[in-house]
Design a protein around this motif. Structure first.
Motif, PDB file in Angstrom:
ATOM      1  N   ASP A 150      50.153  89.680  45.174  1.00  0.00           N
ATOM      2  CA  ASP A 150      49.196  89.806  44.321  1.00  0.00           C
ATOM      3  C   ASP A 150      49.004  88.832  43.777  1.00  0.00           C
ATOM      4  N   ARG A 151      47.864  87.929  43.961  1.00  0.00           N
ATOM      5  CA  ARG A 151      47.598  87.042  43.856  1.00  0.00           C
ATOM      6  C   ARG A 151      47.875  86.958  42.549  1.00  0.00           C
ATOM      7  N   SER A 152      47.330  87.501  41.591  1.00  0.00           N
ATOM      8  CA  SER A 152      46.858  86.950  39.396  1.00  0.00           C
ATOM      9  C   SER A 152      48.671  86.558  39.527  1.00  0.00           C
ATOM     10  N   GLN A 153      49.702  87.785  40.126  1.00  0.00           N
ATOM     11  CA  GLN A 153      50.902  86.930  39.345  1.00  0.00           C
ATOM     12  C   GLN A 153      52.140  86.608  40.605  1.00  0.00           C
ATOM     13  N   ASN A 154      51.248  86.247  41.863  1.00  0.00           N
ATOM     14  CA  ASN A 154      52.008  85.546  42.717  1.00  0.00           C
ATOM     15  C   ASN A 154      52.699  85.699  43.240  1.00  0.00           C
ATOM     16  N   ARG A 155      52.405  87.167  43.850  1.00  0.00           N
ATOM     17  CA  ARG A 155      53.962  88.167  44.356  1.00  0.00           C
ATOM     18  C   ARG A 155      53.537  88.930  45.346  1.00  0.00           C
ATOM     19  N   PHE A 156      54.232  88.714  46.462  1.00  0.00           N
ATOM     20  CA  PHE A 156      53.969  89.929  47.417  1.00  0.00           C
ATOM     21  C   PHE A 156      55.277  91.503  46.762  1.00  0.00           C
ATOM     22  N   VAL A 157      53.852  92.510  47.369  1.00  0.00           N
ATOM     23  CA  VAL A 157      54.921  93.395  46.729  1.00  0.00           C
ATOM     24  C   VAL A 157      54.780  94.404  47.910  1.00  0.00           C
ATOM     25  N   TYR A 158      55.966  94.801  47.754  1.00  0.00           N
ATOM     26  CA  TYR A 158      56.665  96.013  48.946  1.00  0.00           C
ATOM     27  C   TYR A 158      57.006  97.402  48.431  1.00  0.00           C
ATOM     28  N   ALA A 159      56.317  98.950  48.278  1.00  0.00           N
ATOM     29  CA  ALA A 159      56.408  99.771  47.618  1.00  0.00           C
ATOM     30  C   ALA A 159      57.237 100.896  47.985  1.00  0.00           C
ATOM     31  N   PHE A 183      49.908  83.360  54.821  1.00  0.00           N
ATOM     32  CA  PHE A 183      50.678  82.950  54.842  1.00  0.00           C
ATOM     33  C   PHE A 183      50.688  83.744  57.050  1.00  0.00           C
ATOM     34  N   THR A 184      52.686  83.221  57.551  1.00  0.00           N
ATOM     35  CA  THR A 184      52.319  83.281  58.475  1.00  0.00           C
ATOM     36  C   THR A 184      53.306  84.744  58.815  1.00  0.00           C
ATOM     37  N   GLU A 185      52.839  84.631  60.168  1.00  0.00           N
ATOM     38  CA  GLU A 185      53.941  86.370  60.432  1.00  0.00           C
ATOM     39  C   GLU A 185      54.894  85.990  60.706  1.00  0.00           C
ATOM     40  N   GLY A 186      55.563  84.553  60.579  1.00  0.00           N
ATOM     41  CA  GLY A 186      57.280  84.393  60.191  1.00  0.00           C
ATOM     42  C   GLY A 186      57.259  84.616  58.843  1.00  0.00           C
ATOM     43  N   ASP A 187      56.627  83.794  58.116  1.00  0.00           N
ATOM     44  CA  ASP A 187      57.035  84.247  56.404  1.00  0.00           C
ATOM     45  C   ASP A 187      57.009  86.150  56.476  1.00  0.00           C
ATOM     46  N   TYR A 188      56.383  86.966  56.676  1.00  0.00           N
ATOM     47  CA  TYR A 188      56.538  87.715  56.259  1.00  0.00           C
ATOM     48  C   TYR A 188      57.963  88.534  57.608  1.00  0.00           C
ATOM     49  N   ALA A 189      57.460  88.338  58.548  1.00  0.00           N
ATOM     50  CA  ALA A 189      59.010  89.140  58.788  1.00  0.00           C
ATOM     51  C   ALA A 189      60.664  87.972  58.082  1.00  0.00           C
ATOM     52  N   LYS A 190      60.214  87.026  57.228  1.00  0.00           N
ATOM     53  CA  LYS A 190      61.915  86.682  56.836  1.00  0.00           C
ATOM     54  C   LYS A 190      61.776  87.835  55.846  1.00  0.00           C
ATOM     55  N   LEU A 191      60.950  87.721  55.131  1.00  0.00           N
ATOM     56  CA  LEU A 191      60.834  89.273  54.070  1.00  0.00           C
ATOM     57  C   LEU A 191      61.081  90.407  54.110  1.00  0.00           C
TER      58      LEU A 191
END
Length: 284
Positions: A143-152, A114-122
């Motif tokens: 998380d590749r197994s569930q195709n999700r970006f995880v924030y904690a 993913f691009t820096e722009g993707d992470y900035a957008k999220l």
């Protein structure tokens, strides 16, 4: 009888004894330290010899609190503030599931990155009011197994990485994020005094000695996290746990080691993927 001479003899003997004991003490400490360091080096060398790739380790001891979160209905009480999304809160108030009216378009993908722009957008989506209490969350991993970006949720500079206080942004096959889920433990308060936790190196060694890391695996960067250790009707307690990503022949997994007890922690409850995404078929 020359008492002065006898006194001097006793004094000299006493001083020599003290010198001997002091030298013995320092020699024993040096031997113990050398033995400990040799044991660490041998374990690391043994892992490398069977093809286990290990990241650069901090090998730093840290002082960490236990923290407490009181039971709450904060997601349910504040969900009406959210706009441009259709969502629902679970019966117990612990989980919010949302379908976005305006999908988040992602340029990259899991295979190429993913691009820096993707992470900035999220990041902007998380903190600009589209997510409740978003300012309390930090990016953890993809998380590749569930195709999700995880924030904690971040507490005392440490992420809560057991699923009880996280945001999952689900990446669809069309390259868009159309849904997310959120759990929120609520404000957390440090309890008692700090305790010294084991180092990231020691956490990896515990896993290796318990046959949790197989040959030819790649160990990711360990992260010191919080994990719920006690769950009561009115409150929950969280303690420090090392979060260790590992990639092996079976795929990606996360292993956890209690940072105080040096014991291996079982996986938390698996995230429930929204039905809309389970039914989604890849574009032809």
């Amino acid at each position: 009888m020359d008492f002065k001479k006898i006194e001097n003899i006793f004094l000299i003997t006493f001083l020599l004894l003290n010198v001997y004991l002091l030298v013995s003490y320092f020699n024993r400490n040096d031997i113990q330290q050398a033995t400990s360091e040799t044991g660490q080096v041998n374990l690391i060398r043994e892992m490398e010899q069977i093809g286990i790739s290990i990241p650069t380790l901090q090998d730093e001891e840290r002082d960490v609190f236990y923290v407490q979160a009181d039971s709450n209905q904060l997601l349910e009480d504040n969900v009406d503030q959210l706009e441009n999304q259709a969502g629902s809160v679970a019966e117990d108030g612990s989980l919010y599931t949302s379908i976005l009216s305006d999908p988040i378009e992602i340029e990259g993908n899991p295979d190429d990155g993913f691009t820096e722009g993707d992470y900035a957008k999220l990041e902007a989506f998380i903190i600009n009011g589209s997510v409740l209490f978003g300012g309390e969350y930090m990016y953890l991993r993809y998380d590749r197994s569930q195709n999700r970006f995880v924030y904690a949720q971040e507490v005392e500079g440490i992420p809560v990485a057991d699923g009880t206080s996280e945001i999952s942004l689900f990446y669809g096959s069309d390259g868009n994020i159309i849904s997310y889920q959120q759990t929120y433990a609520g404000p957390m308060i440090p309890q008692g005094s700090t305790q010294v936790v084991i180092t990231d190196r020691q956490a990896i060694e515990v896993l290796f000695q318990n046959n949790e890391i197989s040959s030819n695996s790649t160990v990711g960067q360990p992260i010191l996290t919080y994990y719920r250790t006690l769950h009561l009707e009115d409150l929950s307690m969280y303690g420090p746990v090392w979060y260790v990503p590992v990639m092996d022949a079976s795929g990606e997994k996360v292993l956890r080691v209690d940072a105080l007890e040096r014991t291996i922690i079982s996986d938390p409850v698996t995230t429930v993927i929204p039905e809309e995404l389970q039914e989604e078929e890849p574009d032809e």
